[in-house]
Design an enzyme around this catalytic site. Structure first.
Site, PDB file in Angstrom:
ATOM      1  N   GLY A  29       0.847  -1.181   0.000  1.00  0.00           N
ATOM      2  CA  GLY A  29       0.000   0.000   0.000  1.00  0.00           C
ATOM      3  C   GLY A  29       0.883   1.231   0.000  1.00  0.00           C
ATOM      4  O   GLY A  29       2.116   1.135   0.123  1.00  0.00           O
ATOM      5  N   TYR A  30       0.258   2.388  -0.107  1.00  0.00           N
ATOM      6  CA  TYR A  30       1.003   3.641  -0.210  1.00  0.00           C
ATOM      7  C   TYR A  30       0.575   4.615   0.875  1.00  0.00           C
ATOM      8  O   TYR A  30      -0.608   4.940   1.004  1.00  0.00           O
ATOM      9  CB  TYR A  30       0.805   4.261  -1.602  1.00  0.00           C
ATOM     10  CG  TYR A  30       1.511   3.451  -2.647  1.00  0.00           C
ATOM     11  CD1 TYR A  30       2.809   3.751  -3.020  1.00  0.00           C
ATOM     12  CD2 TYR A  30       0.920   2.320  -3.203  1.00  0.00           C
ATOM     13  CE1 TYR A  30       3.498   2.965  -3.933  1.00  0.00           C
ATOM     14  CE2 TYR A  30       1.592   1.529  -4.111  1.00  0.00           C
ATOM     15  CZ  TYR A  30       2.876   1.857  -4.473  1.00  0.00           C
ATOM     16  OH  TYR A  30       3.554   1.072  -5.369  1.00  0.00           O
TER      17      TYR A  30
END
Length: 157
Positions: A29-30
């Site tokens: 994820g970011y």
């Protein structure tokens, strides 16, 4: 400062699976997906990583990259803080000549997308191209994982 130089290609058949020396499941994820400074959290098998990437060069083949291994439990906790959209994929490591291709087979909303990357020492370095390598997509931002999490492959027209 570490500069990552890689080229990216689509894949046209599953021969890479039988050529692979290993495979591992990756979830990422970011924390920040801005192109000039992406901050990625990743679990890769039983390991965790935090990665910062800078803006790509004009060709899209090189950019700043910093990566640090972190405890798996910390990576999982950070994934809960990430922007919406998770990347789930299996990565196959496929030796080819003096290089190794990383072939990512995506799941979820990116199901059906298979992309191969090769890291090089300079942008114009030559390398052996396996038969399963198709169109080059280096620099096409829609193939960046940080974009796929916001605009998944299944939404393309």
């Amino acid at each position: 400062m570490a500069i990552e130089i890689e080229r990216k290609f689509l894949v046209n058949n599953e021969q890479y699976k039988s050529d692979a020396s290993e495979k591992v499941r990756i979830t990422q994820g970011y924390l920040n997906s801005a192109p000039e400074r992406t901050v990625r959290v990743r679990t890769k098998g039983n390991q965790g990583y935090l990665t910062v990437k800078g803006l790509s060069s004009e060709s899209g083949a090189s950019r700043y990259e910093w990566e640090k291994e972190i405890p798996l439990d910390e990576a999982k906790a950070l994934l809960a803080l990430c922007e919406p959209g998770v990347i789930d994929k299996t990565r196959y490591l496929v030796p080819q000549g003096k290089h190794t291709f990383e072939v990512d087979e995506f799941y979820g909303e990116n199901q059906g997308l298979v992309v191969a990357e090769i890291e090089l020492t300079h942008e114009h370095e030559s390398f052996d191209k396996p038969l399963w390598l198709a169109e080059e997509v280096t620099g096409q931002t829609r193939y960046y994982n940080s974009v796929l999490m916001r605009r998944p492959y299944s939404s393309w027209e």
